[in-house]
Write a protein that holds these residues in place. Sequence first.
Motif, mmCIF file in Angstrom:
data_model
loop_
_atom_site.group_PDB
_atom_site.id
_atom_site.type_symbol
_atom_site.label_atom_id
_atom_site.label_comp_id
_atom_site.label_asym_id
_atom_site.label_seq_id
_atom_site.Cartn_x
_atom_site.Cartn_y
_atom_site.Cartn_z
ATOM 1 N N ALA A 105 0.841 -1.195 0.000
ATOM 2 C CA ALA A 105 0.000 0.000 0.000
ATOM 3 C C ALA A 105 0.875 1.243 0.000
ATOM 4 C CB ALA A 105 -0.922 0.011 1.217
ATOM 5 N N LEU A 106 0.377 2.281 -0.653
ATOM 6 C CA LEU A 106 1.037 3.585 -0.646
ATOM 7 C C LEU A 106 0.101 4.563 0.039
ATOM 8 C CD1 LEU A 106 3.276 5.578 -1.635
ATOM 9 C CD2 LEU A 106 1.895 5.885 -3.713
ATOM 10 N N HIS A 107 0.593 5.208 1.076
ATOM 11 C CA HIS A 107 -0.201 6.222 1.776
ATOM 12 C C HIS A 107 0.437 7.584 1.591
ATOM 13 C CE1 HIS A 107 -2.876 8.054 4.686
ATOM 14 N NE2 HIS A 107 -1.823 8.634 5.227
ATOM 15 N N LEU A 108 -0.396 8.595 1.310
ATOM 16 C CA LEU A 108 0.084 9.962 1.127
ATOM 17 C C LEU A 108 -0.813 10.912 1.910
ATOM 18 C CD1 LEU A 108 0.702 9.755 -2.705
ATOM 19 C CD2 LEU A 108 2.475 9.896 -0.947
ATOM 20 N N THR A 109 -0.191 11.861 2.591
ATOM 21 C CA THR A 109 -0.916 12.829 3.404
ATOM 22 C C THR A 109 -0.435 14.231 3.057
ATOM 23 O OG1 THR A 109 -1.160 11.282 5.249
ATOM 24 C CG2 THR A 109 -1.414 13.605 5.736
ATOM 25 N N VAL A 110 -1.364 15.124 2.767
ATOM 26 C CA VAL A 110 -1.038 16.536 2.543
ATOM 27 C C VAL A 110 -1.413 17.315 3.799
ATOM 28 C CG1 VAL A 110 -1.503 18.613 1.188
ATOM 29 C CG2 VAL A 110 -1.399 16.383 0.050
ATOM 30 N N GLU A 111 -0.458 17.983 4.365
ATOM 31 C CA GLU A 111 -0.701 18.924 5.458
ATOM 32 C C GLU A 111 0.033 20.212 5.083
ATOM 33 O OE1 GLU A 111 -2.817 18.577 7.728
ATOM 34 O OE2 GLU A 111 -3.199 16.416 7.787
ATOM 35 N N VAL A 112 1.204 20.416 5.652
ATOM 36 C CA VAL A 112 2.132 21.428 5.153
ATOM 37 C C VAL A 112 3.157 20.645 4.349
ATOM 38 C CG1 VAL A 112 3.731 23.276 5.737
ATOM 39 C CG2 VAL A 112 1.717 22.862 7.159
ATOM 40 N N GLY A 113 2.980 20.603 3.014
ATOM 41 C CA GLY A 113 3.731 19.685 2.178
ATOM 42 C C GLY A 113 3.023 18.340 2.138
ATOM 43 N N LEU A 151 -5.264 17.051 3.816
ATOM 44 C CA LEU A 151 -5.876 17.939 2.839
ATOM 45 C C LEU A 151 -5.999 17.315 1.462
ATOM 46 C CD1 LEU A 151 -4.066 21.236 3.862
ATOM 47 C CD2 LEU A 151 -6.510 20.746 4.117
ATOM 48 N N ALA A 152 -5.323 16.185 1.222
ATOM 49 C CA ALA A 152 -5.462 15.530 -0.082
ATOM 50 C C ALA A 152 -6.908 15.131 -0.345
ATOM 51 C CB ALA A 152 -4.554 14.307 -0.153
ATOM 52 N N VAL A 153 -7.653 14.808 0.703
ATOM 53 C CA VAL A 153 -9.045 14.363 0.538
ATOM 54 C C VAL A 153 -9.937 15.514 0.073
ATOM 55 C CG1 VAL A 153 -11.050 13.386 1.703
ATOM 56 C CG2 VAL A 153 -8.771 12.458 2.150
ATOM 57 N N PRO A 154 -10.006 16.654 0.789
ATOM 58 C CA PRO A 154 -10.856 17.742 0.289
ATOM 59 C C PRO A 154 -10.345 18.357 -1.010
ATOM 60 C CG PRO A 154 -9.647 18.447 2.247
ATOM 61 C CD PRO A 154 -9.456 16.974 2.128
ATOM 62 N N ALA A 189 -8.547 8.047 3.354
ATOM 63 C CA ALA A 189 -8.131 7.422 4.606
ATOM 64 C C ALA A 189 -9.310 7.339 5.565
ATOM 65 C CB ALA A 189 -6.995 8.214 5.241
ATOM 66 N N VAL A 190 -9.441 6.224 6.242
ATOM 67 C CA VAL A 190 -10.516 6.029 7.219
ATOM 68 C C VAL A 190 -10.269 6.852 8.477
ATOM 69 C CG1 VAL A 190 -11.495 4.320 8.815
ATOM 70 C CG2 VAL A 190 -11.220 3.757 6.394
ATOM 71 N N HIS A 191 -9.014 6.951 8.882
ATOM 72 C CA HIS A 191 -8.712 7.600 10.162
ATOM 73 C C HIS A 191 -8.636 9.114 10.063
ATOM 74 C CE1 HIS A 191 -8.200 3.915 12.365
ATOM 75 N NE2 HIS A 191 -7.376 3.442 11.459
ATOM 76 N N GLY A 192 -8.663 9.670 8.864
ATOM 77 C CA GLY A 192 -8.718 11.110 8.705
ATOM 78 C C GLY A 192 -7.599 11.836 9.427
ATOM 79 N N ASP A 193 -7.974 12.912 10.120
ATOM 80 C CA ASP A 193 -6.977 13.717 10.824
ATOM 81 C C ASP A 193 -6.351 12.996 12.010
ATOM 82 O OD1 ASP A 193 -7.242 15.823 9.089
ATOM 83 O OD2 ASP A 193 -8.602 16.984 10.362
ATOM 84 N N ASP A 194 -6.930 11.861 12.397
ATOM 85 C CA ASP A 194 -6.384 11.102 13.528
ATOM 86 C C ASP A 194 -5.390 10.028 13.095
ATOM 87 O OD1 ASP A 194 -7.958 12.539 15.325
ATOM 88 O OD2 ASP A 194 -9.635 11.146 15.158
#
Length: 398
Positions: free
Chosen positions: A206-214, A326-329, A360-365
């Motif tokens: 699996a590849l997971h990616l998260t956008v926050e600051v960067g 932020l990748a989700v919205p 992601a199911v866990h969202g911001d958590d």
Amino acid sequence: MATERPERARNARWRAAAELLELVRRQPGITRADAARRLNVSSGTATEISARLRNLRLLTESPAPAAGRGRPTTVLHPHARGPLVLAAELRHEDWRVAVVTLDGRLHDVQSGRHRSQDPQSVLTDLREALDQARSRYPERLRAVSLAVAGTVRNDELVQASTLGWGAVDLSGLTAGTGLDFLLGNDATLAGVAETRTGAAAGAKTALHLTVEVGIGGALLLDGHPLTGAGGAGGEYGHVPFGNPASQCPCGARGCWDLEVDGRALARHLGEEPPADPRRYARQVLDRAPHEPRAARAVAATVTALAAGIAGLANAHAPEVITLGGLAVPLRIAAPTEFDAAFRGGLMTFLRAQPPPVLDAVHGDDGALHGAAAVGLDHITSESALADWAEKSPEPAAT
């Protein structure tokens, strides 16, 4: 070598117990009968293991609802006086902590915004939260597992460019407490959470990616991240998917980070770089439905995001891709642009069956749940269970 053998023998008897506790964590509410089947052991062996864990204040059991004419069984739960982990998350603008029980549930969640970006100020606030948790659970807290928005190598924070930090020694957070300290990158740990109990559960790759600051993330095999030499892998935000002329705070040029977050949105809108890119991005997303300029800025940012994801799909060939932060919205705000850039960036052979891209199911958590999972891995390892048994008081009444 002679001293290693008794240690291995001491730990080996806890192997099945560790596997049972992992099942309780990954499948809350699992019955003892189901656990026996999953572990491929007899009902008698499962009963013996659960009784031993019950005596050591690790598990409790309650009657399972009747199901058919089979023999009655029990549901396994963490013991009310069992060991705990303090999961913590250090982000660009705030921090959070939670006490974690053996089933992975988060309790007593606390948070606070940074009074300043000074590392000492931030660590002082975190230490106060830790001390409060220690006072509530003086004998039960076993480890602190911290997710940080920065680069971690050899269990040390070597750079947190979004906080304006270079190398900072975070191990002092637990100095004098006797607690084990675990440190990981926030995006990597969010990926751990998604592969354990989230959208990518069951996927081998699996590849997971998260956008926050960067943007950050991880490639995970069987729920474990591939972090490279020293553990600093997964810094996807610093691959050169961006403008080669752009200087990133990390020291490199052309980083993808600069194309996919609030800083990119501000640049497309001709506005000053925001002090809080995460909050700014959410404000622009709120404006986009009724402001054409904001909508165009979002579309350009989403295109850069999706094109980079396609490039990573070509490189890693994951079974599933999960998106957090932020990748989700962003994707929701410009789905047509996302799909076009993602499919257009894939190699031809992948377009027929592209890997699914899931929220992601866990969202911001996510990072907090990932820190919890890694912390629980640590305190339920074979050696940690052996230590708990040796240091436990007299067995609990059964």
